[in-house]
Design a protein around this motif. Structure first.
Motif, PDB file in Angstrom:
ATOM      1  N   LEU A  92      13.752  29.832 104.216  1.00 39.30           N
ATOM      2  CA  LEU A  92      14.986  30.151 104.903  1.00 39.30           C
ATOM      3  C   LEU A  92      15.521  31.512 104.469  1.00 39.30           C
ATOM      4  CD1 LEU A  92      16.728  26.667 104.807  1.00 39.30           C
ATOM      5  CD2 LEU A  92      15.658  27.787 106.770  1.00 39.30           C
ATOM      6  N   SER A  93      15.428  31.766 103.172  1.00 40.89           N
ATOM      7  CA  SER A  93      15.869  33.064 102.671  1.00 40.89           C
ATOM      8  C   SER A  93      15.043  34.179 103.278  1.00 40.89           C
ATOM      9  CB  SER A  93      15.776  33.101 101.147  1.00 40.89           C
ATOM     10  OG  SER A  93      16.113  34.362 100.662  1.00 40.89           O
ATOM     11  N   ALA A  94      13.758  33.876 103.510  1.00 40.03           N
ATOM     12  CA  ALA A  94      12.847  34.893 104.038  1.00 40.03           C
ATOM     13  C   ALA A  94      13.025  35.114 105.527  1.00 40.03           C
ATOM     14  CB  ALA A  94      11.402  34.515 103.739  1.00 40.03           C
ATOM     15  N   SER A  95      13.976  34.421 106.156  1.00 35.93           N
ATOM     16  CA  SER A  95      14.245  34.695 107.568  1.00 35.93           C
ATOM     17  C   SER A  95      14.742  36.115 107.764  1.00 35.93           C
ATOM     18  CB  SER A  95      15.276  33.691 108.107  1.00 35.93           C
ATOM     19  OG  SER A  95      16.503  33.837 107.420  1.00 35.93           O
ATOM     20  N   MET A  96      15.230  36.716 106.657  1.00 34.96           N
ATOM     21  CA  MET A  96      15.623  38.119 106.694  1.00 34.96           C
ATOM     22  C   MET A  96      14.465  38.997 106.221  1.00 34.96           C
ATOM     23  SD  MET A  96      19.445  37.858 105.091  1.00 34.96           S
ATOM     24  CE  MET A  96      18.810  37.299 103.507  1.00 34.96           C
ATOM     25  N   GLU A 101      14.521  52.193 104.269  1.00 36.13           N
ATOM     26  CA  GLU A 101      15.928  52.576 104.327  1.00 36.13           C
ATOM     27  C   GLU A 101      16.808  51.485 103.715  1.00 36.13           C
ATOM     28  OE1 GLU A 101      13.774  52.973 106.876  1.00 36.13           O
ATOM     29  OE2 GLU A 101      13.638  55.133 106.485  1.00 36.13           O
ATOM     30  N   PHE A 102      16.469  50.228 103.989  1.00 43.05           N
ATOM     31  CA  PHE A 102      17.217  49.113 103.418  1.00 43.05           C
ATOM     32  C   PHE A 102      16.945  48.994 101.915  1.00 43.05           C
ATOM     33  CE2 PHE A 102      17.180  44.656 102.094  1.00 43.05           C
ATOM     34  CZ  PHE A 102      18.494  44.292 102.370  1.00 43.05           C
ATOM     35  N   TRP A 103      15.684  49.109 101.536  1.00 38.93           N
ATOM     36  CA  TRP A 103      15.305  48.881 100.144  1.00 38.93           C
ATOM     37  C   TRP A 103      15.830  49.971  99.221  1.00 38.93           C
ATOM     38  CZ3 TRP A 103       9.876  47.827 102.342  1.00 38.93           C
ATOM     39  CH2 TRP A 103       9.800  46.497 102.781  1.00 38.93           C
ATOM     40  N   LYS A 104      16.133  51.133  99.745  1.00 39.69           N
ATOM     41  CA  LYS A 104      16.639  52.219  98.898  1.00 39.69           C
ATOM     42  C   LYS A 104      17.940  51.839  98.196  1.00 39.69           C
ATOM     43  CE  LYS A 104      14.472  56.075 101.362  1.00 39.69           C
ATOM     44  NZ  LYS A 104      14.696  57.225 102.269  1.00 39.69           N
ATOM     45  N   PHE A 105      18.721  50.967  98.814  1.00 41.71           N
ATOM     46  CA  PHE A 105      19.970  50.538  98.179  1.00 41.71           C
ATOM     47  C   PHE A 105      19.689  49.566  97.029  1.00 41.71           C
ATOM     48  CE2 PHE A 105      21.167  51.826 102.448  1.00 41.71           C
ATOM     49  CZ  PHE A 105      22.268  52.633 102.188  1.00 41.71           C
ATOM     50  N   GLU A 106      18.663  48.756  97.202  1.00 40.76           N
ATOM     51  CA  GLU A 106      18.276  47.802  96.157  1.00 40.76           C
ATOM     52  C   GLU A 106      17.451  48.476  95.066  1.00 40.76           C
ATOM     53  OE1 GLU A 106      15.913  43.485  95.839  1.00 40.76           O
ATOM     54  OE2 GLU A 106      15.779  44.698  97.659  1.00 40.76           O
ATOM     55  N   TRP A 164       4.892  49.096 107.145  1.00 43.58           N
ATOM     56  CA  TRP A 164       5.928  48.494 106.304  1.00 43.58           C
ATOM     57  C   TRP A 164       6.210  47.056 106.684  1.00 43.58           C
ATOM     58  CZ3 TRP A 164       7.302  50.542 101.873  1.00 43.58           C
ATOM     59  CH2 TRP A 164       7.137  51.914 101.684  1.00 43.58           C
ATOM     60  N   VAL A 165       5.855  46.688 107.912  1.00 44.17           N
ATOM     61  CA  VAL A 165       6.088  45.322 108.352  1.00 44.17           C
ATOM     62  C   VAL A 165       5.299  44.316 107.507  1.00 44.17           C
ATOM     63  CG1 VAL A 165       4.226  45.263 110.061  1.00 44.17           C
ATOM     64  CG2 VAL A 165       6.290  43.878 110.425  1.00 44.17           C
ATOM     65  N   SER A 212      10.498  40.121 102.081  1.00 49.16           N
ATOM     66  CA  SER A 212      11.137  39.465 100.946  1.00 49.16           C
ATOM     67  C   SER A 212      10.581  38.064 100.803  1.00 49.16           C
ATOM     68  CB  SER A 212      12.649  39.399 101.155  1.00 49.16           C
ATOM     69  OG  SER A 212      13.247  38.562 100.186  1.00 49.16           O
ATOM     70  N   GLY A 213      10.236  37.696  99.589  1.00 47.78           N
ATOM     71  CA  GLY A 213       9.778  36.343  99.335  1.00 47.78           C
ATOM     72  C   GLY A 213      10.918  35.372  99.087  1.00 47.78           C
ATOM     73  N   GLY A 214      12.143  35.866  99.062  1.00 47.00           N
ATOM     74  CA  GLY A 214      13.305  35.032  98.793  1.00 47.00           C
ATOM     75  C   GLY A 214      14.051  35.475  97.561  1.00 47.00           C
ATOM     76  N   PRO A 215      13.476  35.285  96.363  1.00 44.04           N
ATOM     77  CA  PRO A 215      14.171  35.719  95.149  1.00 44.04           C
ATOM     78  C   PRO A 215      14.329  37.235  95.109  1.00 44.04           C
ATOM     79  CG  PRO A 215      12.433  34.144  94.625  1.00 44.04           C
ATOM     80  CD  PRO A 215      12.248  34.536  96.059  1.00 44.04           C
TER      81      PRO A 215
END
Length: 321
Positions: free
Chosen positions: A12-16, A22-27, A41-42, A46-49
């Motif tokens: 469920l977490s991996a639905s995102m 561009e998104f990962w640069k913030f993390e 890149w597709v 994310s595996g969830g954690p």
């Protein structure tokens, strides 16, 4: 029951799952996403954690193997036998929940790794020309395989191939050390004076398998790539040496097999870590040793067929036909 609630939550977490640099640069503000070998890149999700949500173990403690209690005889361990050093066993019951152990064996800094979704257990030398690295779990997957990261440069590393795929160290390869999965009882019988990793001080259900019936599923979890060729089921185990793969079923039938100058020896008596809820009760997948013509242990991996095909699409399938 194919997967227990932990895996459902991950799904469920991996639905995102689909994201972008561009998104990962913030993390990951310290990771250079411009320096990469990733073309699609597709493939990375994310595996969830989150980063370090699966905590790697640093400087593990060990105890004498002969005095160890609480391990089932058939449950798997990763064995590391370095010449001149006391043999060490790293129980999969711990690696299932931590995936990376940063250890020091004599003069060699090692990373003992296990990716449950690919059944991939590999030991790396943590030294590269730029220095010694320590590794953590990024929380990202590519072709269902764990992406590690190094804490020195925050480059991303593909566990299955031991190579940096994103960041300052992109293209750098780790040396792989000979290690292998075998049952606890096999390790103990051969190494009564050996060492075994102690239980980490984390609130985890050590000995439980959060991926119940995974290795008899029809489809790998969080995988969208091609199935293997030759009508090979994706979750069949294969023994990979370099860019060639031998089906474990073939080695089990032969007992001993020599091809390409490599000798494989299979013996019964190791529980699958990805079958029953209690790891030690898993069905028997056997123990494999892989040696060269001089009898030296060779680096190898016992991984699922889909993962071999994903990372070695032009690899050799040693089917014996």
């Amino acid at each position: 029951m194919r997967l227990i609630s932990f895996i459902t939550a991950v799904f469920l977490s991996a639905s995102m799952a689909l994201a972008s640099p561009e998104f990962w640069k913030f993390e990951w503000p310290d990771t250079d996403f411009e320096n990469t070998s990733v073309e699609r890149w597709v493939e990375i999700i994310s595996g969830g954690p989150p980063k370090d949500g699966i905590p790697a173990i640093d400087d593990p403690s060990f105890e004498p193997a002969a005095g160890k209690v609480g391990l089932d005889p058939l449950e798997p361990v990763i064995t590391l036998e370095i010449e001149g050093e006391t043999p060490r066993a790293y129980p999969i019951r711990y690696l299932t929940w931590h995936e990376i152990v940063n250890d020091q064996v004599g003069d060699i800094p090692v990373a003992v790794t296990f990716c449950p979704l690919c059944n991939s257990g590999i030991t790396f030398d943590r030294r590269i020309p730029q220095g010694t690295l320590s590794f953590g779990v990024s929380g990202k997957l590519r072709n269902s395989d764990m992406i590690m990261y190094d804490r020195q440069t925050e480059s991303w590393w593909q566990q299955a191939i031991g190579e940096a795929i994103v960041g300052d160290l992109n293209g750098t390869e780790l040396d792989t050390l000979p290690s292998w999965m075998e049952s606890w009882q096999v390790f103990l019988a051969r190494n009564p004076d050996g060492l075994v990793m102690q239980e980490p001080n984390f609130p985890r259900r050590y000995g439980a398998n959060p991926y119940v019936r995974y290795d008899t599923s029809s489809r790998p979890f969080l995988y969208s790539g091609e199935n293997p060729p030759h009508h090979i089921p994706p979750l069949v185990r294969v023994v990979r040496v370099g860019d060639a793969a031998w089906p474990l079923t073939r080695l089990a039938e032969a007992g001993e097999l020599t091809e390409k100058g490599i000798t494989f020896t299979w013996t019964a008596g190791q529980a699958s870590a990805l079958d029953t809820q209690r790891i030690g009760d898993g069905r028997d997948v056997g123990n494999v040793r892989v040696r060269d013509a001089e009898g030296n242990d060779l680096p190898h991996d016992v991984m699922f067929a889909f993962a071999f095909h994903a990372f070695w699409p032009e690899g050799d399938w040693m089917l014996g036909n």
